[in-house]
Design a protein around this motif. Structure first.
Motif, PDB file in Angstrom:
ATOM      1  N   GLN A   2      17.196   6.075  -0.564  1.00 47.92           N
ATOM      2  CA  GLN A   2      16.110   6.884  -0.079  1.00 47.92           C
ATOM      3  C   GLN A   2      15.251   6.101   0.906  1.00 47.92           C
ATOM      4  OE1 GLN A   2      13.020   7.662  -3.006  1.00 47.92           O
ATOM      5  NE2 GLN A   2      13.697   5.942  -4.253  1.00 47.92           N
ATOM      6  N   SER A   3      14.619   6.840   1.825  1.00 49.30           N
ATOM      7  CA  SER A   3      13.715   6.204   2.780  1.00 49.30           C
ATOM      8  C   SER A   3      12.452   5.773   2.058  1.00 49.30           C
ATOM      9  CB  SER A   3      13.379   7.188   3.903  1.00 49.30           C
ATOM     10  OG  SER A   3      12.468   6.618   4.799  1.00 49.30           O
ATOM     11  N   LEU A   4      12.076   4.501   2.235  1.00 48.97           N
ATOM     12  CA  LEU A   4      10.921   3.958   1.544  1.00 48.97           C
ATOM     13  C   LEU A   4       9.753   3.813   2.507  1.00 48.97           C
ATOM     14  CD1 LEU A   4      12.695   1.128  -0.494  1.00 48.97           C
ATOM     15  CD2 LEU A   4      12.068   3.405  -1.286  1.00 48.97           C
ATOM     16  N   THR A   5       8.550   4.103   2.018  1.00 49.77           N
ATOM     17  CA  THR A   5       7.348   3.881   2.808  1.00 49.77           C
ATOM     18  C   THR A   5       7.041   2.397   2.820  1.00 49.77           C
ATOM     19  OG1 THR A   5       6.462   6.025   2.154  1.00 49.77           O
ATOM     20  CG2 THR A   5       4.905   4.427   3.043  1.00 49.77           C
ATOM     21  N   PRO A   6       6.962   1.777   3.991  1.00 51.05           N
ATOM     22  CA  PRO A   6       6.793   0.332   4.030  1.00 51.05           C
ATOM     23  C   PRO A   6       5.438  -0.130   3.502  1.00 51.05           C
ATOM     24  CG  PRO A   6       6.589   1.247   6.236  1.00 51.05           C
ATOM     25  CD  PRO A   6       7.043   2.364   5.349  1.00 51.05           C
ATOM     26  N   LEU A   7       5.463  -1.240   2.788  1.00 49.67           N
ATOM     27  CA  LEU A   7       4.243  -1.899   2.327  1.00 49.67           C
ATOM     28  C   LEU A   7       4.592  -3.341   2.014  1.00 49.67           C
ATOM     29  CD1 LEU A   7       1.268  -1.916   1.489  1.00 49.67           C
ATOM     30  CD2 LEU A   7       2.008  -1.227  -0.814  1.00 49.67           C
ATOM     31  N   ALA A   8       3.927  -4.277   2.689  1.00 54.94           N
ATOM     32  CA  ALA A   8       4.211  -5.701   2.492  1.00 54.94           C
ATOM     33  C   ALA A   8       3.016  -6.399   1.882  1.00 54.94           C
ATOM     34  CB  ALA A   8       4.561  -6.354   3.832  1.00 54.94           C
ATOM     35  N   LEU A   9       3.305  -7.393   1.050  1.00 57.19           N
ATOM     36  CA  LEU A   9       2.273  -8.288   0.540  1.00 57.19           C
ATOM     37  C   LEU A   9       2.631  -9.696   0.995  1.00 57.19           C
ATOM     38  CD1 LEU A   9       0.531  -8.289  -2.895  1.00 57.19           C
ATOM     39  CD2 LEU A   9       1.379 -10.434  -1.948  1.00 57.19           C
ATOM     40  N   VAL A  10       1.674 -10.353   1.668  1.00 55.58           N
ATOM     41  CA  VAL A  10       1.894 -11.693   2.217  1.00 55.58           C
ATOM     42  C   VAL A  10       0.880 -12.636   1.605  1.00 55.58           C
ATOM     43  CG1 VAL A  10       2.061 -13.100   4.302  1.00 55.58           C
ATOM     44  CG2 VAL A  10       2.625 -10.657   4.403  1.00 55.58           C
ATOM     45  N   THR A  11       1.339 -13.694   0.956  1.00 57.37           N
ATOM     46  CA  THR A  11       0.412 -14.703   0.431  1.00 57.37           C
ATOM     47  C   THR A  11       0.236 -15.818   1.453  1.00 57.37           C
ATOM     48  OG1 THR A  11       2.081 -16.085  -0.678  1.00 57.37           O
ATOM     49  CG2 THR A  11       1.218 -14.198  -1.911  1.00 57.37           C
ATOM     50  N   ARG A  76       1.959  -3.076  -9.484  1.00 52.33           N
ATOM     51  CA  ARG A  76       1.420  -1.725  -9.352  1.00 52.33           C
ATOM     52  C   ARG A  76       1.744  -1.065  -8.019  1.00 52.33           C
ATOM     53  NH1 ARG A  76      -3.800  -2.972  -9.784  1.00 52.33           N
ATOM     54  NH2 ARG A  76      -4.307  -2.691  -7.582  1.00 52.33           N
ATOM     55  N   GLU A  77       1.772  -1.857  -6.952  1.00 60.60           N
ATOM     56  CA  GLU A  77       1.967  -1.291  -5.619  1.00 60.60           C
ATOM     57  C   GLU A  77       3.457  -1.132  -5.297  1.00 60.60           C
ATOM     58  OE1 GLU A  77      -0.374  -0.225  -3.691  1.00 60.60           O
ATOM     59  OE2 GLU A  77      -2.152  -1.042  -4.679  1.00 60.60           O
ATOM     60  N   PRO A  78       3.829  -0.103  -4.549  1.00 64.94           N
ATOM     61  CA  PRO A  78       5.240   0.123  -4.201  1.00 64.94           C
ATOM     62  C   PRO A  78       5.673  -0.768  -3.030  1.00 64.94           C
ATOM     63  CG  PRO A  78       3.894   1.869  -3.278  1.00 64.94           C
ATOM     64  CD  PRO A  78       2.963   1.002  -4.074  1.00 64.94           C
ATOM     65  N   LEU A  79       5.747  -2.049  -3.280  1.00 61.41           N
ATOM     66  CA  LEU A  79       6.065  -2.996  -2.212  1.00 61.41           C
ATOM     67  C   LEU A  79       7.504  -2.841  -1.739  1.00 61.41           C
ATOM     68  CD1 LEU A  79       4.487  -6.327  -3.571  1.00 61.41           C
ATOM     69  CD2 LEU A  79       3.444  -4.622  -2.054  1.00 61.41           C
ATOM     70  N   THR A  80       7.684  -2.897  -0.438  1.00 56.95           N
ATOM     71  CA  THR A  80       9.025  -2.986   0.128  1.00 56.95           C
ATOM     72  C   THR A  80       9.314  -4.394   0.624  1.00 56.95           C
ATOM     73  OG1 THR A  80       8.154  -2.231   2.267  1.00 56.95           O
ATOM     74  CG2 THR A  80       9.108  -0.565   0.815  1.00 56.95           C
ATOM     75  N   LEU A  81       8.266  -5.231   0.688  1.00 52.59           N
ATOM     76  CA  LEU A  81       8.424  -6.601   1.171  1.00 52.59           C
ATOM     77  C   LEU A  81       7.387  -7.495   0.507  1.00 52.59           C
ATOM     78  CD1 LEU A  81       9.609  -8.731   3.144  1.00 52.59           C
ATOM     79  CD2 LEU A  81       8.034  -7.862   4.877  1.00 52.59           C
ATOM     80  N   LEU A  82       7.847  -8.565  -0.116  1.00 49.03           N
ATOM     81  CA  LEU A  82       6.962  -9.589  -0.673  1.00 49.03           C
ATOM     82  C   LEU A  82       7.285 -10.905   0.007  1.00 49.03           C
ATOM     83  CD1 LEU A  82       4.964 -10.893  -2.678  1.00 49.03           C
ATOM     84  CD2 LEU A  82       6.869 -11.042  -4.323  1.00 49.03           C
ATOM     85  N   ILE A  83       6.284 -11.516   0.636  1.00 44.86           N
ATOM     86  CA  ILE A  83       6.461 -12.810   1.289  1.00 44.86           C
ATOM     87  C   ILE A  83       5.645 -13.845   0.536  1.00 44.86           C
ATOM     88  CG2 ILE A  83       6.204 -14.136   3.414  1.00 44.86           C
ATOM     89  CD1 ILE A  83       6.504 -11.550   4.980  1.00 44.86           C
ATOM     90  N   ASN A  84       6.331 -14.669  -0.244  1.00 42.71           N
ATOM     91  CA  ASN A  84       5.703 -15.773  -0.970  1.00 42.71           C
ATOM     92  C   ASN A  84       5.590 -16.963  -0.029  1.00 42.71           C
ATOM     93  OD1 ASN A  84       5.188 -14.897  -3.702  1.00 42.71           O
ATOM     94  ND2 ASN A  84       7.394 -14.832  -4.023  1.00 42.71           N
ATOM     95  N   ASN A  85       4.434 -17.070   0.615  1.00 39.86           N
ATOM     96  CA  ASN A  85       4.267 -18.104   1.633  1.00 39.86           C
ATOM     97  C   ASN A  85       3.211 -19.150   1.276  1.00 39.86           C
ATOM     98  OD1 ASN A  85       4.074 -19.206   4.567  1.00 39.86           O
ATOM     99  ND2 ASN A  85       2.020 -18.454   4.120  1.00 39.86           N
ATOM    100  N   ALA A  86       2.265 -18.818   0.423  1.00 35.50           N
ATOM    101  CA  ALA A  86       1.156 -19.732   0.132  1.00 35.50           C
ATOM    102  C   ALA A  86       1.690 -21.112  -0.234  1.00 35.50           C
ATOM    103  CB  ALA A  86       0.311 -19.177  -1.016  1.00 35.50           C
ATOM    104  N   GLY A  87       0.978 -22.131   0.236  1.00 29.54           N
ATOM    105  CA  GLY A  87       1.480 -23.475  -0.043  1.00 29.54           C
ATOM    106  C   GLY A  87       0.427 -24.549   0.111  1.00 29.54           C
TER     107      GLY A  87
END
Length: 222
Positions: A2-11, A76-87
């Motif tokens: 199915q087509s997903l609504t984009p939502l990204a979380l970037v740390t 909780r959020e319908p993420l399509t992209l998670l970027i674990n960047n914090a460092g």
């Protein structure tokens, strides 16, 4: 799928690589949750793209409370992209690195990305789509590299290796259930390495060593 609504979380989105990721995504109109420790920088980022839905979240991933708060968002959020960047990068001899700095490094580069991925992955699998990006560094492959000017980096190198191993293992475990590969299909991305087969060779060498195990003691130890 199915087509997903984009939502990204970037740390780690208030500077460096995380900020670059966020800007690239925002330029494409990608809705974002941007996480960092500097509220003004996050708000300035959101102000750069007034037409894009960018939600700043202040959190310190070096502490349990910060990790828990962001993990709840991932759950909780319908993420399509998670970027674990914090460092963080603490280059000090192993024997003199203060315990609090060791803990900060492990929290930010091991515990936080692991728990955030753990929180986001079930939803991605259920929705049959999503991508996890764990930002490490080439020192993940450099445990035996000469120290050069660095006084020491054992914990830092080990933390990066954790991210690489977790990414590879998650690709094997979840790849067919909902986590999409990136455009080139590379599970490991090393922008500075021209010959991409070198990374494949590293993985093959690891598997060769793993597969060569025997319950019998090797001849050289007898």
């Amino acid at each position: 799928m199915q087509s997903l609504t984009p939502l990204a979380l970037v740390t780690g989105a208030s500077s460096g690589i995380g900020l670059s990721f966020a800007r690239r995504l925002a330029a494409r109109g990608y809705p974002l949750i941007v996480v960092g420790r500097r509220q003004q920088r996050l708000e300035a980022l959101a102000a750069e793209y007034p037409a894009v839905n960018i939600r700043p979240v202040l959190a310190d991933l070096a502490c349990a409370a910060g990790i828990a708060a962001v993990a709840e968002l991932c759950r909780r959020e319908p993420l399509t992209l998670l970027i674990n960047n914090a460092g963080v990068a603490h280059y000090m001899p192993f024997t003199t690195l203060p315990p609090e700095k060791s803990s900060e490094l492990l929290q930010v580069k091991c515990i936080a990305p692991t728990l955030l991925a753990h929180a986001a992955a079930p939803g991605m699998v259920a929705r049959r789509g999503g991508t996890l990006i764990n930002v490490a560094g080439m020192l993940a492959f450099g445990a035996t590299a000469p120290l050069g000017q660095a006084p020491g980096r054992a914990i830092y190198v080990a933390a990066l290796a954790h991210l690489v191993s977790m990414s590879l293992a998650l690709h094997e475990e979840l790849g067919s259930d909902g986590l999409r590969a990136l455009d080139l299909g590379e599970v490991l991305c090393a922008p500075g390495v021209e010959n991409a087969t070198l990374l494949a060779d590293v993985c093959k060498a690891n598997l060769a060593a793993f597969g060569a195990q025997s319950p019998q003691l090797a001849a050289r130890y007898r």
